[in-house]
Design a protein around this motif. Sequence first.
Motif, PDB file in Angstrom:
ATOM      1  N   MET A 169       0.762  -1.229  -0.071  1.00  0.00           N
ATOM      2  CA  MET A 169      -0.056  -0.053  -0.011  1.00  0.00           C
ATOM      3  C   MET A 169       0.894   1.213   0.068  1.00  0.00           C
ATOM      4  SD  MET A 169      -3.077   0.932   2.538  1.00  0.00           S
ATOM      5  CE  MET A 169      -4.284   0.067   1.464  1.00  0.00           C
ATOM      6  N   ALA A 170       0.420   2.261  -0.800  1.00  0.00           N
ATOM      7  CA  ALA A 170       1.178   3.420  -0.722  1.00  0.00           C
ATOM      8  C   ALA A 170       1.190   4.413   0.530  1.00  0.00           C
ATOM      9  CB  ALA A 170       0.753   4.372  -1.960  1.00  0.00           C
ATOM     10  N   LEU A 171       2.410   5.054   0.846  1.00  0.00           N
ATOM     11  CA  LEU A 171       2.402   5.953   1.837  1.00  0.00           C
ATOM     12  C   LEU A 171       3.158   7.206   1.272  1.00  0.00           C
ATOM     13  CD1 LEU A 171       2.013   6.031   5.123  1.00  0.00           C
ATOM     14  CD2 LEU A 171       4.545   5.701   5.118  1.00  0.00           C
ATOM     15  N   THR A 172       2.355   8.276   1.510  1.00  0.00           N
ATOM     16  CA  THR A 172       3.130   9.830   1.362  1.00  0.00           C
ATOM     17  C   THR A 172       3.102  10.536   2.565  1.00  0.00           C
ATOM     18  OG1 THR A 172       1.771   9.807  -0.830  1.00  0.00           O
ATOM     19  CG2 THR A 172       2.583  11.865  -0.002  1.00  0.00           C
ATOM     20  N   THR A 173       4.489  10.959   2.800  1.00  0.00           N
ATOM     21  CA  THR A 173       4.541  11.907   3.716  1.00  0.00           C
ATOM     22  C   THR A 173       5.170  13.245   3.347  1.00  0.00           C
ATOM     23  OG1 THR A 173       5.453   9.986   5.147  1.00  0.00           O
ATOM     24  CG2 THR A 173       6.160  12.095   5.728  1.00  0.00           C
ATOM     25  N   ILE A 174       4.403  14.156   3.696  1.00  0.00           N
ATOM     26  CA  ILE A 174       4.975  15.512   3.286  1.00  0.00           C
ATOM     27  C   ILE A 174       5.355  16.322   4.642  1.00  0.00           C
ATOM     28  CG2 ILE A 174       3.956  17.964   2.366  1.00  0.00           C
ATOM     29  CD1 ILE A 174       1.834  16.255   0.964  1.00  0.00           C
ATOM     30  N   THR A 175       6.684  17.034   4.537  1.00  0.00           N
ATOM     31  CA  THR A 175       7.153  17.858   5.738  1.00  0.00           C
ATOM     32  C   THR A 175       7.266  19.171   5.212  1.00  0.00           C
ATOM     33  OG1 THR A 175       9.326  17.005   5.028  1.00  0.00           O
ATOM     34  CG2 THR A 175       8.035  15.705   6.639  1.00  0.00           C
ATOM     35  N   PHE A 176       7.519  20.113   6.095  1.00  0.00           N
ATOM     36  CA  PHE A 176       7.593  21.475   6.153  1.00  0.00           C
ATOM     37  C   PHE A 176       9.018  21.791   6.836  1.00  0.00           C
ATOM     38  CE2 PHE A 176       3.193  20.718   5.208  1.00  0.00           C
ATOM     39  CZ  PHE A 176       3.135  21.256   3.898  1.00  0.00           C
ATOM     40  N   PRO A 177      10.076  21.758   6.436  1.00  0.00           N
ATOM     41  CA  PRO A 177      11.449  21.763   7.058  1.00  0.00           C
ATOM     42  C   PRO A 177      11.856  23.051   7.694  1.00  0.00           C
ATOM     43  CG  PRO A 177      11.932  21.242   4.898  1.00  0.00           C
ATOM     44  CD  PRO A 177      10.482  21.201   5.033  1.00  0.00           C
ATOM     45  N   GLU A 178      11.244  23.980   7.141  1.00  0.00           N
ATOM     46  CA  GLU A 178      11.729  25.458   7.564  1.00  0.00           C
ATOM     47  C   GLU A 178      10.619  26.133   8.397  1.00  0.00           C
ATOM     48  OE1 GLU A 178      12.665  27.616   4.232  1.00  0.00           O
ATOM     49  OE2 GLU A 178      14.275  26.492   3.711  1.00  0.00           O
ATOM     50  N   ILE A 179       9.609  25.371   8.742  1.00  0.00           N
ATOM     51  CA  ILE A 179       8.568  25.673   9.670  1.00  0.00           C
ATOM     52  C   ILE A 179       8.643  25.013  11.139  1.00  0.00           C
ATOM     53  CG2 ILE A 179       5.972  26.001  10.040  1.00  0.00           C
ATOM     54  CD1 ILE A 179       5.785  26.229   6.964  1.00  0.00           C
ATOM     55  N   HIS A 180       8.478  25.895  12.023  1.00  0.00           N
ATOM     56  CA  HIS A 180       8.617  24.945  13.441  1.00  0.00           C
ATOM     57  C   HIS A 180       7.294  25.330  14.271  1.00  0.00           C
ATOM     58  CE1 HIS A 180      10.797  23.253  16.861  1.00  0.00           C
ATOM     59  NE2 HIS A 180       9.898  24.285  17.726  1.00  0.00           N
ATOM     60  N   LEU A 181       6.814  24.157  14.875  1.00  0.00           N
ATOM     61  CA  LEU A 181       5.482  24.269  15.456  1.00  0.00           C
ATOM     62  C   LEU A 181       5.584  23.224  16.704  1.00  0.00           C
ATOM     63  CD1 LEU A 181       2.741  23.842  12.622  1.00  0.00           C
ATOM     64  CD2 LEU A 181       3.642  25.857  13.609  1.00  0.00           C
ATOM     65  N   GLN A 182       4.619  23.346  17.560  1.00  0.00           N
ATOM     66  CA  GLN A 182       4.673  22.628  18.801  1.00  0.00           C
ATOM     67  C   GLN A 182       3.667  21.150  18.555  1.00  0.00           C
ATOM     68  OE1 GLN A 182       6.650  23.195  21.471  1.00  0.00           O
ATOM     69  NE2 GLN A 182       7.282  24.950  20.424  1.00  0.00           N
ATOM     70  N   PRO A 183       3.979  20.162  18.995  1.00  0.00           N
ATOM     71  CA  PRO A 183       3.067  19.102  18.954  1.00  0.00           C
ATOM     72  C   PRO A 183       1.745  19.397  19.453  1.00  0.00           C
ATOM     73  CG  PRO A 183       5.079  18.522  20.319  1.00  0.00           C
ATOM     74  CD  PRO A 183       5.019  20.094  20.180  1.00  0.00           C
ATOM     75  N   ARG A 184       1.335  20.299  20.165  1.00  0.00           N
ATOM     76  CA  ARG A 184      -0.174  20.722  20.105  1.00  0.00           C
ATOM     77  C   ARG A 184      -0.871  21.429  19.125  1.00  0.00           C
ATOM     78  NH1 ARG A 184       2.787  24.386  23.634  1.00  0.00           N
ATOM     79  NH2 ARG A 184       2.788  26.409  22.851  1.00  0.00           N
ATOM     80  N   ASP A 185       0.158  21.760  18.199  1.00  0.00           N
ATOM     81  CA  ASP A 185      -0.442  22.383  16.997  1.00  0.00           C
ATOM     82  C   ASP A 185      -1.055  21.420  15.916  1.00  0.00           C
ATOM     83  OD1 ASP A 185      -0.010  25.149  17.764  1.00  0.00           O
ATOM     84  OD2 ASP A 185       2.147  25.006  17.069  1.00  0.00           O
TER      85      ASP A 185
END
Length: 220
Positions: free
Chosen positions: A1-17
């Motif tokens: 099954m396919a899996l896609t992961t998108i990340t935004f490496p220059e943006i920092h957030l908290q886990p609660r976000d």
Amino acid sequence: MALTTITFPEIHLQPRDAHKLRGYFGELFRAHSPLLHNHYEDGTYRQQYPLVQYKVLDGTPTLVGLGDGANLLVQLFLHIRELDIDGRHYAVQAKHIVHQPAPIGFCAELHRYRFATRWMPLNQENHREYQQLDPAGQRAQLTRILTNNLVALLKAAGAYAPDLPRLLVHLALGEPVVTQFKNQPMLGFGGEFIANVLVPDGLGLGKSVARGFGAVQRVD
């Protein structure tokens, strides 16, 4: 099954976000698919395992899609130009996408995983039961719940059948931590588990995986 992961490496957030990511993308692309927000047009809730999940892993906003959710994220990738988190706008200068087959299912070997975000196994009903049990009973209850969580993932991936080998699970959790969820205190757990299954990094187990809880990472 396919899996896609998108990340935004220059943006920092908290886990609660993480739930704010879900709210933003679910609204931005609401017309595309109920997989993005798990609600159908008539307002009813999609009860199955969430195929699009929103997380903050090591401070990085992350979207994970499985199966149909993976293909959906590929379609939307080029249309993501900013994030709006609580009215704060983040221009997307860099975004990464990985789209690949994901092995999910039973295996002959045992693998060790850690919870990269808090695992929330309990609802109101089984929380009351948990509070009344001794430590051995609590451990047995949590093991049953994690086993059911893994079965739910395997079913979503089309990798489960009743005649498959027995699922083996061993938990090694830390002390529970009170986590606020929808303004209600809930118990969240960190720690590790061992199981005879293959689970791709980033997918969630337990309650509210679409909002970032219960994300796993393979250790061995």
